[in-house]
Design a protein around this motif. Structure first.
Motif, short mmCIF file in Angstrom:
data_model
loop_
_atom_site.label_atom_id
_atom_site.label_comp_id
_atom_site.label_asym_id
_atom_site.label_seq_id
_atom_site.Cartn_x
_atom_site.Cartn_y
_atom_site.Cartn_z
N PRO A 113 -5.31 7.89 -7.08
CA PRO A 113 -6.21 7.86 -5.92
C PRO A 113 -7.63 7.37 -6.23
O PRO A 113 -8.23 6.65 -5.43
N ILE A 114 -8.17 7.74 -7.40
CA ILE A 114 -9.53 7.32 -7.74
C ILE A 114 -9.58 5.81 -7.96
O ILE A 114 -10.48 5.12 -7.46
N ALA A 115 -8.61 5.28 -8.71
CA ALA A 115 -8.57 3.83 -8.95
C ALA A 115 -8.34 3.08 -7.65
O ALA A 115 -8.92 2.01 -7.41
N SER A 116 -7.48 3.64 -6.78
CA SER A 116 -7.22 3.00 -5.48
C SER A 116 -8.48 2.96 -4.64
O SER A 116 -8.77 1.96 -3.97
N MET A 117 -9.25 4.05 -4.66
CA MET A 117 -10.49 4.09 -3.88
C MET A 117 -11.49 3.05 -4.38
O MET A 117 -12.20 2.44 -3.58
N LYS A 118 -11.53 2.81 -5.69
CA LYS A 118 -12.42 1.78 -6.22
C LYS A 118 -12.03 0.39 -5.71
O LYS A 118 -12.89 -0.44 -5.41
N ASN A 122 0.19 1.57 2.82
CA ASN A 122 -0.65 2.75 3.01
C ASN A 122 -1.43 2.56 4.32
O ASN A 122 -2.42 1.83 4.37
N MET A 123 -0.98 3.25 5.37
CA MET A 123 -1.60 3.05 6.68
C MET A 123 -3.03 3.56 6.72
O MET A 123 -3.88 2.98 7.42
N GLN A 124 -3.32 4.65 6.02
CA GLN A 124 -4.70 5.14 5.98
C GLN A 124 -5.61 4.10 5.33
O GLN A 124 -6.74 3.87 5.78
N GLN A 125 -5.10 3.46 4.28
CA GLN A 125 -5.87 2.41 3.62
C GLN A 125 -6.13 1.26 4.58
O GLN A 125 -7.25 0.73 4.65
N VAL A 126 -5.11 0.87 5.33
CA VAL A 126 -5.26 -0.23 6.28
C VAL A 126 -6.35 0.07 7.30
O VAL A 126 -7.18 -0.78 7.62
N THR A 127 -6.37 1.30 7.81
CA THR A 127 -7.39 1.65 8.80
C THR A 127 -8.79 1.65 8.18
O THR A 127 -9.77 1.37 8.87
N ARG A 128 -8.87 1.96 6.90
CA ARG A 128 -10.19 2.01 6.25
C ARG A 128 -10.74 0.63 5.94
O ARG A 128 -11.96 0.41 6.02
N VAL A 129 -9.89 -0.31 5.55
CA VAL A 129 -10.42 -1.57 5.00
C VAL A 129 -10.28 -2.78 5.91
O VAL A 129 -10.98 -3.78 5.71
N SER A 130 -9.38 -2.75 6.89
CA SER A 130 -9.07 -3.99 7.60
C SER A 130 -9.73 -4.09 8.98
O SER A 130 -9.98 -3.08 9.64
N ASP A 131 -10.00 -5.32 9.38
CA ASP A 131 -10.51 -5.62 10.72
C ASP A 131 -9.38 -5.91 11.69
O ASP A 131 -9.45 -5.56 12.87
N PHE A 132 -8.35 -6.60 11.17
CA PHE A 132 -7.21 -6.99 11.99
C PHE A 132 -5.92 -6.59 11.28
O PHE A 132 -5.88 -6.52 10.05
N THR A 133 -4.88 -6.35 12.08
CA THR A 133 -3.59 -5.96 11.52
C THR A 133 -2.46 -6.72 12.21
O THR A 133 -2.46 -6.84 13.44
N ALA A 134 -1.52 -7.20 11.39
CA ALA A 134 -0.30 -7.82 11.91
C ALA A 134 0.88 -6.96 11.49
O ALA A 134 1.00 -6.59 10.31
N PHE A 135 1.74 -6.63 12.45
CA PHE A 135 2.94 -5.85 12.17
C PHE A 135 4.15 -6.78 12.12
O PHE A 135 4.44 -7.49 13.08
N PHE A 136 4.84 -6.77 10.97
CA PHE A 136 6.06 -7.56 10.79
C PHE A 136 7.27 -6.62 10.82
O PHE A 136 7.19 -5.46 10.43
N ASN A 137 8.40 -7.16 11.27
CA ASN A 137 9.65 -6.41 11.21
C ASN A 137 10.80 -7.39 11.08
O ASN A 137 10.63 -8.59 11.27
N SER A 138 11.96 -6.88 10.72
CA SER A 138 13.16 -7.72 10.62
C SER A 138 14.33 -6.97 11.24
O SER A 138 14.28 -5.74 11.41
N TYR A 139 15.40 -7.72 11.55
CA TYR A 139 16.51 -7.13 12.29
C TYR A 139 17.81 -7.37 11.56
O TYR A 139 17.84 -7.56 10.34
#
Length: 259
Positions: A183-188, A208-225
């Motif tokens: 966690p410490i290295a990840s936070m750096k 890591n969804m919490q990480q995404v909310t902390r660092v990103s301005d935009f998000t794209a969700f991909f999926n496959s079927y």
């Protein structure tokens, strides 16, 4: 509000390894000096998409691409494109540190030396600037001529980012940059992304969804079927994707990941 300028425009991209389709119909604008996160379940083509943005995927085998990937207006899949130049301007950081068995200094200087000869004093300045930009200078300034492989995992990953920064890219692609880190290295790494966001465009793949909310301005969700072909389901400002996604598939994925 500043106007959003696309650094990369992806237009109806379909991607194949040999004859196997991996991605279908991806269209997205990746905005300059912003952080864009790519999320989605394993196997939906996130890493392949990332590598398609600087043609690193071609190092892994025969590929076929339909559609366009435009980097400030130039289609990088045109025949006469200088691939070395594309990969310098659109650098990549892999999930695990991929340092060379050489010194800290030589790892950072490696890409710069490939571009062309520089006087020693100028090279010293470039290396120091890149390592400082990666928030690593105080930790390695007395170890510049020791093996980079002696550094901790988190330090090695930041050194990979310094190596990418040394060639002054316009875009950095980060594929799970905190993979396997504590966690410490990840936070750096997260703090580093925050500090770089006004200087370089960043695209990050993360589970890591919490990480995404902390660092990103935009998000794209991909999926496959059922055919395992990846598609982009939804794209938008991160806070809107996480609080008011339009597509039920996005909402279901986030609900499962955040609970």
């Amino acid at each position: 509000m500043n106007k959003l300028i696309p650094a990369i425009k992806v237009k109806n991209l379909s991607f194949y390894y040999d004859t196997q389709k991996i991605l279908e119909g991806i269209s997205i604008d990746i905005f300059q000096d912003k952080v864009t996160a790519i999320i989605g379940p394993s196997g939906c083509g996130k890493s392949t998409f990332l590598k398609s943005l600087n043609r690193m995927c071609e190092l892994e085998g025969d590929v076929h691409v339909e559609g366009r990937v435009e980097f400030f207006g130039q289609n990088i899949y045109e025949r006469r494109v200088n691939l070395n130049r594309v990969r310098r301007q659109i650098s990549m950081v892999l999930p695990k540190p991929n340092l060379f068995p050489m010194s800290v200094y030589d790892n950072v200087a490696y890409g710069v030396k490939i571009v062309g000869w520089r006087p020693k004093a100028e090279l010293d300045e470039i290396v120091e600037f890149a390592i400082k930009s990666a928030d690593l200078w105080d930790e390695v300034k007395n170890k510049l001529h020791k093996s980079a492989l002696e550094l901790s995992g988190g330090q090695q990953q930041r050194l990979c980012i310094a190596r990418a920064l040394a060639v002054k890219p316009k875009v950095i692609l980060m594929d799970e940059p905190c993979f396997g880190l504590d966690p410490i290295a990840s936070m750096k790494i997260e703090e580093l992304i925050q500090s770089l966001r006004s200087e370089v465009t960043i695209v990050i793949v993360s589970h890591n969804m919490q990480q995404v909310t902390r660092v990103s301005d935009f998000t794209a969700f991909f999926n496959s079927y059922e055919n395992r072909v990846g598609r982009m389901i939804e794209f938008g400002a991160t806070h809107k994707i996480f609080t008011n996604a339009l597509d039920m598939r996005t909402r279901d994925y986030l609900l499962a990941r955040l609970n």
